[in-house]
Write a protein that holds these residues in place. Structure first.
Motif, mmCIF file in Angstrom:
data_model
loop_
_atom_site.group_PDB
_atom_site.id
_atom_site.type_symbol
_atom_site.label_atom_id
_atom_site.label_comp_id
_atom_site.label_asym_id
_atom_site.label_seq_id
_atom_site.Cartn_x
_atom_site.Cartn_y
_atom_site.Cartn_z
ATOM 1 N N UNK A 234 25.260 86.723 87.923
ATOM 2 C CA UNK A 234 26.325 85.936 87.308
ATOM 3 C C UNK A 234 27.611 86.764 87.280
ATOM 4 N N UNK A 235 28.715 86.111 87.585
ATOM 5 C CA UNK A 235 30.013 86.792 87.596
ATOM 6 C C UNK A 235 30.990 85.921 86.826
ATOM 7 N N UNK A 236 31.625 86.466 85.802
ATOM 8 C CA UNK A 236 32.669 85.681 85.139
ATOM 9 C C UNK A 236 33.965 85.908 85.923
ATOM 10 N N UNK A 237 34.640 84.814 86.296
ATOM 11 C CA UNK A 237 35.818 84.984 87.143
ATOM 12 C C UNK A 237 36.997 85.541 86.350
ATOM 13 N N UNK A 238 37.022 85.234 85.054
ATOM 14 C CA UNK A 238 38.127 85.719 84.215
ATOM 15 C C UNK A 238 37.494 86.476 83.041
ATOM 16 N N UNK A 239 38.051 87.608 82.714
ATOM 17 C CA UNK A 239 37.469 88.370 81.609
ATOM 18 C C UNK A 239 37.601 87.588 80.305
ATOM 19 N N UNK A 240 36.509 87.462 79.555
ATOM 20 C CA UNK A 240 36.585 86.761 78.273
ATOM 21 C C UNK A 240 37.475 87.549 77.293
ATOM 22 N N UNK A 241 37.951 86.889 76.216
ATOM 23 C CA UNK A 241 38.843 87.605 75.284
ATOM 24 C C UNK A 241 38.227 88.924 74.809
ATOM 25 N N UNK A 242 39.036 89.943 74.634
ATOM 26 C CA UNK A 242 38.467 91.232 74.207
ATOM 27 C C UNK A 242 38.020 91.201 72.748
ATOM 28 N N UNK A 243 37.109 92.099 72.424
ATOM 29 C CA UNK A 243 36.634 92.185 71.033
ATOM 30 C C UNK A 243 37.653 92.985 70.235
ATOM 31 N N UNK A 244 38.221 92.375 69.235
ATOM 32 C CA UNK A 244 39.243 93.093 68.457
ATOM 33 C C UNK A 244 38.836 93.261 66.985
ATOM 34 N N UNK A 245 37.620 92.830 66.667
ATOM 35 C CA UNK A 245 37.115 93.063 65.308
ATOM 36 C C UNK A 245 35.684 93.610 65.396
ATOM 37 N N UNK A 246 35.499 94.733 66.090
ATOM 38 C CA UNK A 246 34.134 95.263 66.211
ATOM 39 C C UNK A 246 33.664 95.882 64.884
ATOM 40 N N UNK A 247 32.366 96.054 64.784
ATOM 41 C CA UNK A 247 31.806 96.722 63.606
ATOM 42 C C UNK A 247 32.244 98.181 63.632
ATOM 43 N N UNK A 248 32.742 98.677 62.479
ATOM 44 C CA UNK A 248 33.219 100.066 62.413
ATOM 45 C C UNK A 248 32.157 100.918 61.709
ATOM 46 N N UNK A 249 31.621 101.911 62.405
ATOM 47 C CA UNK A 249 30.540 102.699 61.796
ATOM 48 C C UNK A 249 31.037 103.599 60.659
ATOM 49 N N UNK A 250 30.135 103.891 59.733
ATOM 50 C CA UNK A 250 30.475 104.813 58.628
ATOM 51 C C UNK A 250 30.262 106.262 59.031
ATOM 52 N N UNK A 251 29.421 106.463 60.025
ATOM 53 C CA UNK A 251 29.167 107.846 60.447
ATOM 54 C C UNK A 251 29.804 108.078 61.815
ATOM 55 N N UNK A 252 29.956 109.347 62.147
ATOM 56 C CA UNK A 252 30.586 109.677 63.422
ATOM 57 C C UNK A 252 29.684 109.229 64.575
#
Ligand code: SF4
Length: 616
Positions: A234-252
């Protein structure tokens, strides 16, 4: 509903297992009918740095009737405690045991995580073998770069997603949705037959592999007439919207920063590189979308560093203007930009030098081979004068630490090619002393070549441990100089990687035995047990060298023959011949189409490529 404190107190980094991170999505379990666990078979710190998981997490959770939660491989201390106390492996968001989900989807990007998949299923109290799971168990699926040869994992996975997951996952969810609406769970067999019709979905139990007396594959055929004989990526012809609210880890975590995918795919055509085939064609994210995404990412996550991710970042059209724009926009906010995967040229050095935070800790480049002859073979030609010019530009701008990647055991490599690495590193070192008037620090990182499926080198044999060790010794002696540090991957690990990447269905037995003998986290030096794997091979009557060290005939039926990446076998054979002849193949992005095969599916592929030719 997380694990009891009595357990968390006893393990290293309990925050790996507690969840509750910023931006984690917690939905009402009882009111959400479709429940999917996204499983990453490596440590939390590694999984949280992976780009695919946040995309799937956001996409699935954007559906109001779907709940997607994460789970990572517990480290050995946690795994032992869960096992001893009979506590099932659970998701991070709601703490529900994995066995209560409808689907468990593994993201498989690297073959050396395979035993962790088995361990996670076992800790989740779910039968490891697909054939032993019944209709009450979750459906176990997998996707990611390494499933482009799915065969070694087919004993454990119900079905696999081949290629870009964004569109096909929603099609799957649609199917599950109507299935759930029926008010009963359809038998798994019926489910598998239905999803097998979806393009890009591979249901291994619906295919039969026959072997010849000499152990080679005779055929891979569907067991039912309505099942497709080959599975198109499967190939998406157009990149889907980027993730701009990812989970932010508490540890490094490994990559402790935000990331925006600015481009998918690479058309440079390095012949050893699997990513160069399996992510074709190049798809760029428009500049405005990148700018807006970075702004949202900073607002939503508080990051002060953002990485612009791509297989070759400086191929992105107008990357210098994009970087200049960011520098101007964020000069008062101290935002650091990172540009991984840079090509070797002075443009890259100028680009890095223009970044707002110029921590001159080090620059990394990957010439891969020491001689121009071998570089022509692998279709990654970087003339020595270009490398030296790039190094001079870096030293001149204040960098004194350079990291150079080389690959040992490339097809047709000779001792002369290895000596050329010594010569090249020596020249960079002398140049550094001259230009910067200080002793440069050069870190030379060596990996062993693994002939990967779907590349022009898929037919070649991997070099033996003995051959690789001899070459390594040569480099160790030749590069024993002040300011030069050498590191290299254990060739035994590369052997296992080659076996697992090139293996067929029979390898499932070996993976199962190695796991039973205690193998998990095989990519970790302190965990890797070569003895376990050798024992697993001998118990199953298979030979690692049959998979790693055997040259394949060009007409051999390869274990991944039924997986169609879009890049044709005829093109790969031609590239293999060009490699042997030392003939280059130009980048189709800047020159005409090489007819790699994708033009069958995407007739305007080349047109799109040309429209985005770099203008810097
Ligand atoms: S079809 Fe042509 S333009 Fe497209 S990736 Fe293949 S070689 Fe390049």
């Amino acid at each position: 509903m997380t694990y009891p404190d009595s357990i968390l107190y006893q393990v290293t980094k309990p925050a790996r297992y507690t969840g509750g991170e910023w931006n984690a999505i917690i939905k009402d379990w009882d009111k959400t009918p479709i429940r999917i666990a996204i499983a990453y078979p490596d440590l939390y710190e590694i999984g949280m740095s992976n780009m695919a998981v946040p995309i799937l997490y956001e996409l699935l959770n954007s559906q109001s009737d779907v709940l997607a939660e994460r789970v990572y491989a517990p480290w050995v201390d946690m795994a032992a405690l869960l096992q001893a106390r009979g506590i099932p492996l659970a998701s991070l968001e709601s703490g529900h045991p994995l066995k209560d989900f409808d689907i468990i989807g593994f993201s498989l990007g690297y073959e050396l995580t395979y035993t962790n998949v088995l361990n996670m299923l076992h800790l989740a109290q779910i039968p490891v073998l697909a054939a032993e799971r019944n209709d009450s168990h979750p459906v176990v699926i997998a996707g990611g770069g390494s499933v482009l040869n799915p065969e070694p994992m087919t004993d454990f996975i119900d079905f696999l997603v081949i290629g870009d997951g964004e569109e096909v996952l929603l099609e799957l969810v649609d199917y599950f949705r109507s299935w759930k609406r029926q008010g009963k769970r359809a038998p798994k067999k019926e489910l598998l037959r239905k999803v097998a019709a979806i393009p890009g979905i591979y249901v291994p139990s619906l295919y039969q592999v026959e072997y010849r007396a000499d152990g080679l594959i005779k055929s891979i055929v569907p067991t039912m007439p309505q099942v497709k004989p080959s599975i198109q990526r499967r190939i998406v012809t157009k990149l889907p919207p980027p993730v701009t609210r990812p989970v932010v880890p508490y540890i490094e975590v490994v990559h402790d920063r935000g990331a925006i995918e600015i481009q998918r795919g690479c058309s440079r055509g390095c012949r050893f590189c699997q990513a160069g085939t399996i992510y074709r064609p190049v798809r760029e994210r428009p500049k405005q979308e990148v700018i807006q995404a970075v702004e949202e990412l900073i607002t939503n996550c508080g990051y002060n560093e953002v990485s612009l991710v791509s297989l070759c970042t400086n191929d992105y059209s107008g990357i210098d203007r994009l970087v200049a724009d960011f520098v101007q926009r964020y000069q008062s906010q101290n935002l650091a930009l990172s540009l991984p995967s840079l090509r070797i040229d002075s443009f890259s050095v100028r680009l890095i030098d223009s970044l707002p935070t110029r921590r001159k800790t080090g620059l990394t480049f990957a010439p891969e081979a020491g001689s121009e002859r071998l570089q022509r073979t692998i279709n990654k030609t970087i003339p020595e004068e270009v490398l030296l010019e790039t190094a001079a530009a870096a030293f001149d701008r204040g960098w004194t630490n350079l990291k150079l990647y080389f690959m040992l055991g490339l097809p047709t490599e000779t001792v002369d090619d290895v000596n050329d690495i010594v010569q090249l590193v020596g020249n960079v070192r002398s140049l550094g002393s001259k230009v910067s008037r200080r002793q440069p620090q050069l870190r030379i990182s060596l990996s062993s070549f693994v002939p990967k499926p779907h590349t022009p080198f898929q037919w070649v044999a991997q070099e033996s441990e003995q051959q690789l060790t001899t070459k390594h010794e040569l480099l160790k002696a030749g590069l024993k100089r002040k300011g030069v540090r050498l590191s290299w991957q254990d060739p035994k690990l590369s052997l296992l990687e080659a076996v697992l990447s090139r293996g067929d269905r029979r390898l499932g037995r070996v993976i199962y035995h190695a796991w039973k003998l205690g193998s998990t986290f095989d990519a970790w030096n302190e965990r890797f047990s070569y003895e376990n794997w050798l024992k697993a091979f001998s118990e199953t009557g298979l030979e690692p060298s049959f998979y790693a060290h055997r040259e394949r005939q060009l007409d051999e039926v390869l274990p991944w023959a039924h997986i169609d990446t879009g890049v044709s076998t005829a093109f790969l054979k031609q590239e293999y011949q060009y490699a042997m002849d030392g003939k280059p193949t130009p980048d189709c992005r800047y020159q005409e189409c090489n007819a790699c095969g994708l033009q069958r599916w995407q007739p305007d592929c080349q047109k799109k490529e040309q429209a985005s030719v770099k203008t810097t």
